[in-house]
Every structure is written in C-alpha cells, then in structure tokens.
Scaffold this active site. Structure first.
Site, PDB file in Angstrom:
ATOM      1  N   ARG A  51      -6.060  11.502  -0.507  1.00 16.72           N
ATOM      2  CA  ARG A  51      -6.490  10.231   0.083  1.00 16.72           C
ATOM      3  C   ARG A  51      -7.665   9.639  -0.693  1.00 16.72           C
ATOM      4  O   ARG A  51      -7.774   8.417  -0.854  1.00 16.72           O
ATOM      5  CB  ARG A  51      -6.852  10.403   1.553  1.00 16.72           C
ATOM      6  N   ARG A 100     -28.426  -6.038  -9.662  1.00 21.35           N
ATOM      7  CA  ARG A 100     -27.558  -6.437  -8.561  1.00 21.35           C
ATOM      8  C   ARG A 100     -26.712  -7.637  -8.969  1.00 21.35           C
ATOM      9  O   ARG A 100     -27.238  -8.668  -9.405  1.00 21.35           O
ATOM     10  CB  ARG A 100     -28.396  -6.788  -7.329  1.00 21.35           C
ATOM     11  N   GLU A 182      -7.672   2.167  16.649  1.00 20.64           N
ATOM     12  CA  GLU A 182      -8.138   3.554  16.525  1.00 20.64           C
ATOM     13  C   GLU A 182      -9.521   3.678  17.139  1.00 20.64           C
ATOM     14  O   GLU A 182     -10.105   2.697  17.598  1.00 20.64           O
ATOM     15  CB  GLU A 182      -8.163   3.970  15.057  1.00 20.64           C
ATOM     16  N   LEU A 206      -6.916   3.905   9.559  1.00 15.72           N
ATOM     17  CA  LEU A 206      -7.062   4.927   8.535  1.00 15.72           C
ATOM     18  C   LEU A 206      -5.884   5.890   8.605  1.00 15.72           C
ATOM     19  O   LEU A 206      -5.465   6.285   9.697  1.00 15.72           O
ATOM     20  CB  LEU A 206      -8.369   5.701   8.741  1.00 15.72           C
TER      21      LEU A 206
END
Length: 286
Positions: A51, A100, A182, A206
């Site tokens: 994963r 950044r 979820e 997920l």
C-alpha cells in the site's frame, strides 16, 4: 530513550531532525503506514509495504527504499527498542527542496525524507475496549476526495476524534451522501442477520490492510460479506457493528450516536473475527 530512523541513520529521538522546509511539514506532502508488532514480530508487513508503494505512486513519488530494506529497518527498530507489542510508524515525504514553493521539486534534486519510529503498547492485543466496545458519533465527511491514498493530512480525522471526545464517545463515523464512509482512523462495518456489511473499495475510503485480512478470514469461516455502502439508519438498527485497523485489529462498536446496538455489549461476529484475526496474524507474522 527511543531510537528512531531518519534518512538512513538510527538516532536517539532527541537528536532526530527534519528541515523546516520539508514538504511534509509545509504541505502535508507525504504518506505513511503503521504496522503492528505482536510477540516482537510484524503483522501484515507485506500488505503495508504494497500500500505504501501505491500511495507513493498516486502522488508521483518514487520509493527511496525497497521492500527488503524497509523490512530490515522495521526489524532493527523493533530490536533496538525492545518492542514486544506496539507499532512501527513510517512516514515518507517529498523532502526538503530548500525553500517553500507549491510546485513539486525536481525528484532528481530533492530526495524524499524517510522517518520511522516505534511506539510501545503493552497489552495491545488484550485491549480492555475489546470487551466493552466503542461508542461512536456520526459527523459529516468533508475530507478531500482521495482517501484511498494514505497521506499525512489528518487534520479533519483529528478534529473528528475531538468531536467524539467532547460528546463522551470514543470515535466518529463519517457520513457522505447519506452513506457511512469510515471511521476517523479505521474501516467501519455493521452486522445484520449474520451478514457483514462494509463499504466497497473506492477513492472514498482507505483500502485497509486489516480490512482485507479480516474479510478474507470471514469468508474462509463461511461468513457472508456484502461490500456496499450502508446508511447511518441501517447502522443504528444493526445487530452489531465493529471497526478494523492496524492498531485496533477488530474492535466492536456498541453505540452509534444515541442508539445502543443489540444488548449494548460486543456481538458474536466481532468477537469471533477478532479471535481469528489475532490467531492467524500471529501465525503469519514476520
């Protein structure tokens, strides 16, 4: 003092440093995995490694370590920190480009940042909550649309945990378009007339490693599984409910909002699946 891993080095946690320009810090531009440890061994490691590769690919990031290296790092941290029961946390970010900028840095010039650390959790497998069950509340799911990528942007799930805490509950189930997606850090299930119902895979949830194992074990035990969305009302009238995650394994749910499920105690399906999961996972641990 814990030993942690940062970009190839094993260091005391007080000496571990990551740049203020790291994109994980500035943009939540990174992914993570959490692998459980039982009896000093790793649970479902290959699933987590696979994963991780998928999450990195979806974010156009290359993996800085292969599966064998990753396994060795996990094992070394478990050994150095004397973990018998606990967790290994892994985070990979797009790294530190030196300033950044919203645009991704050139991958040839900016190496990913790799961090791992352990958390000792004695009694992880014998959690008292497995005997009493969780109480959950429902909240709107307002996260971004790619929840299948295990990114480090966990602000709303953290807020959901705090909403649950403020309501005297243990966790929150998120609801979108009338269906439960979820939990804040777990996959959600209900049981009706012996049938296990859990949301189908997609970008909305997920793809849980523990979820995959539990559903496989359920089918092997001749339990009926229906992978589809279910409503909050369905959940509140279910016979029982539970959640799965790498750190909680299979955890019963006994209350949703103000509705008590069954007799208010963990149901037989959740109990049995927890037993099977722990037994089979320990056998397969590496």
């Amino acid at each position: 003092m814990r030993t942690v891993y940062v970009n190839g080095d094993y260091l005391p946690e007080t000496e571990a440093k990551v740049s203020v320009f790291d994109r994980g810090f500035l943009f939540a531009d990174g992914v993570y995995e959490v692998t459980s440890v039982l009896d000093g061994k790793l649970i479902d490691f290959d699933g987590h490694a696979a994963r991780l590769d998928r999450s990195l690919t979806e974010l156009s990031m290359s993996s800085p370590v292969d599966r064998d290296e990753l396994l060795e790092i996990h094992r070394e941290l478990v050994r150095r920190n004397g973990i018998e029961e606990g967790l290994v946390y892994l985070q990979i970010t797009r790294g530190n480009p030196g300033d950044r900028d919203f645009a991704f840095p050139d991958a040839e010039e900016t190496a990913p940042t790799v961090v791992l650390f352990t958390q000792s959790k004695p009694g992880l497998a014998e959690s008292p909550q497995a005997e009493t069950g969780l109480k959950v509340i429902s909240i709107a799911d307002i996260r971004w649309g790619r929840r299948d990528i295990k990114t480090v942007q966990l602000l709303y799930p953290s807020m959901g945990k705090m909403m649950a805490k403020a309501a005297g509950a243990d966790d929150a189930w998120m609801v979108e378009d009338g269906k439960v997606t979820e939990g804040t850090s777990n996959n959600a299930y209900i049981v009706k007339n012996g049938k296990i119902v859990t949301r189908h895979l997609g970008n909305e949830i997920l793809h849980g490693i523990t979820r995959a194992a539990v559903l496989r074990f359920a089918r092997e035990a001749q339990m009926e599984v229906d992978e589809r969305g279910f409503t909050l009302e369905e959940a509140k009238t279910a016979d029982e409910a539970f959640v799965t995650s790498a750190s909680a394994f299979v955890m019963p749910v006994v209350q949703i909002d103000d509705e008590t499920l069954g007799d208010g105690t963990p149901g037989p399906v959740a109990r049995r699946l927890r037993e099977i999961y722990l037994e089979e996972s320990r056998k397969a641990a590496i």
